[in-house]
Write an enzyme that holds these catalytic residues in place. Structure first.
Site, PDB file in Angstrom:
ATOM      1  N   TRP A  50      -4.694   0.910  54.990  1.00  0.00           N
ATOM      2  CA  TRP A  50      -4.382   0.351  53.681  1.00  0.00           C
ATOM      3  C   TRP A  50      -5.558   0.498  52.720  1.00  0.00           C
ATOM      4  O   TRP A  50      -6.678   0.082  53.036  1.00  0.00           O
ATOM      5  CB  TRP A  50      -4.095  -1.148  53.782  1.00  0.00           C
ATOM      6  CG  TRP A  50      -2.854  -1.602  54.466  1.00  0.00           C
ATOM      7  CD1 TRP A  50      -2.760  -2.210  55.681  1.00  0.00           C
ATOM      8  CD2 TRP A  50      -1.510  -1.557  53.954  1.00  0.00           C
ATOM      9  NE1 TRP A  50      -1.459  -2.541  55.974  1.00  0.00           N
ATOM     10  CE2 TRP A  50      -0.660  -2.141  54.923  1.00  0.00           C
ATOM     11  CE3 TRP A  50      -0.949  -1.065  52.770  1.00  0.00           C
ATOM     12  CZ2 TRP A  50       0.715  -2.261  54.742  1.00  0.00           C
ATOM     13  CZ3 TRP A  50       0.414  -1.183  52.591  1.00  0.00           C
ATOM     14  CH2 TRP A  50       1.232  -1.770  53.566  1.00  0.00           C
ATOM     15  N   ASP A  51      -5.310   1.049  51.548  1.00  0.00           N
ATOM     16  CA  ASP A  51      -6.278   0.928  50.478  1.00  0.00           C
ATOM     17  C   ASP A  51      -6.264  -0.538  50.036  1.00  0.00           C
ATOM     18  O   ASP A  51      -5.247  -1.226  50.184  1.00  0.00           O
ATOM     19  CB  ASP A  51      -5.894   1.847  49.316  1.00  0.00           C
ATOM     20  CG  ASP A  51      -6.758   1.621  48.093  1.00  0.00           C
ATOM     21  OD1 ASP A  51      -7.990   1.635  48.226  1.00  0.00           O
ATOM     22  OD2 ASP A  51      -6.190   1.424  46.996  1.00  0.00           O
ATOM     23  N   VAL A  52      -7.359  -1.013  49.456  1.00  0.00           N
ATOM     24  CA  VAL A  52      -7.436  -2.420  49.048  1.00  0.00           C
ATOM     25  C   VAL A  52      -7.192  -2.591  47.550  1.00  0.00           C
ATOM     26  O   VAL A  52      -6.199  -3.190  47.134  1.00  0.00           O
ATOM     27  CB  VAL A  52      -8.804  -3.039  49.436  1.00  0.00           C
ATOM     28  CG1 VAL A  52      -8.902  -4.471  48.919  1.00  0.00           C
ATOM     29  CG2 VAL A  52      -8.992  -3.006  50.943  1.00  0.00           C
TER      30      VAL A  52
ATOM     31  N   THR B 132      -3.899  -1.755  45.532  1.00  0.00           N
ATOM     32  CA  THR B 132      -2.832  -1.561  46.523  1.00  0.00           C
ATOM     33  C   THR B 132      -2.513  -2.923  47.132  1.00  0.00           C
ATOM     34  O   THR B 132      -1.583  -3.587  46.702  1.00  0.00           O
ATOM     35  CB  THR B 132      -3.230  -0.530  47.597  1.00  0.00           C
ATOM     36  OG1 THR B 132      -3.506   0.738  46.959  1.00  0.00           O
ATOM     37  CG2 THR B 132      -2.091  -0.311  48.593  1.00  0.00           C
TER      38      THR B 132
END
Length: 228
Positions: A9-11, A14
């Site tokens: 997961w990008d943070v 996102t």
């Protein structure tokens, strides 16, 4: 049989709404230094900041140059003088890590997926800022790991960044991994370079102007549940 067992997961922008945090942090920093911030200043900063991050992704500027250079450029454009850039940058960074806003109820999505797939954060943000946001949000207790570029030694989208991340994930298999993120230049290019599936989080319906390979495109993070 599920397609994927690992989500990267990008943070920022996102799982968490970086734009809201950014606006809060800049406004608070301006006030702390006795400055008035007009809407045009925020818009200008966003453009300058994005440019610096893209240059950092390309290896043109270091993280240290980025953290101060963006404010030096901002104040030059605004004709504001006699500001301690280093101090301002520190105040901003602390404020940035003190708030968080979920996108698409991402906390409950990650909690729902926990145990079904492994979930890792992959981020280019500043270590202390990202750690604090992820801790305050509670995501650090749900995710299986957090990979921050400052600690890895390379930024997304560099292939070396992902290679090091992959080595840190037990029994990692590229064909079973997918990266989910909003940035074409960082997340999707990185996924392409690393040879894993790419899911572009694109709620605004932007154009893939980099002609990157996108395996899945979603407008809401909960669509990931169907993909895996």
């Amino acid at each position: 049989m599920k397609k994927f067992d690992t989500i990267l997961w990008d943070v920022d922008q996102t799982l968490l709404d970086f734009e809201l945090s950014q606006a809060y942090a800049l406004g608070k920093s301006f006030r702390q230094f006795g400055l008035e911030m007009e809407d045009s200043a925020l818009s200008l900063y966003v453009d300058i900041n994005n440019t610096y991050w893209k240059r950092h992704e390309l290896g043109e500027v270091s993280k240290a140059e980025l953290l101060t250079g963006r404010f030096r450029t901002l104040f030059s454009e605004l004709a504001i003088k006699d500001i301690d850039i280093g101090n301002f940058a520190s105040v901003y960074q602390e404020a940035l890590g003190s708030v968080f806003y979920f996108r698409d109820d991402s906390y409950n999505l990650c909690r729902r997926l926990k145990g079904r797939v492994r979930q890792y954060a992959v981020t280019n943000g500043v270590t202390s800022t990202q750690q604090n946001k992820l801790h305050l949000s509670g995501l650090d207790k749900i995710l299986d790991g957090i990979f921050i570029s400052e600690e890895i030694g390379y930024p997304k989208p560099q292939k070396k960044y992902f290679e090091i991340c992959f080595k840190k994930i037990p029994d990692f298999r590229k064909e079973k991994a997918i990266i989910v993120g909003d940035s074409l230049s960082s997340d999707m290019r990185g996924g392409n370079e690393a040879g894993i599936a790419c899911c572009w989080y694109n709620p605004e319906g932007k154009e893939n102007n980099l002609e990157l390979k996108i395996d899945y495109e979603i407008k809401n993070l909960w669509e990931v549940e169907k993909i895996i």
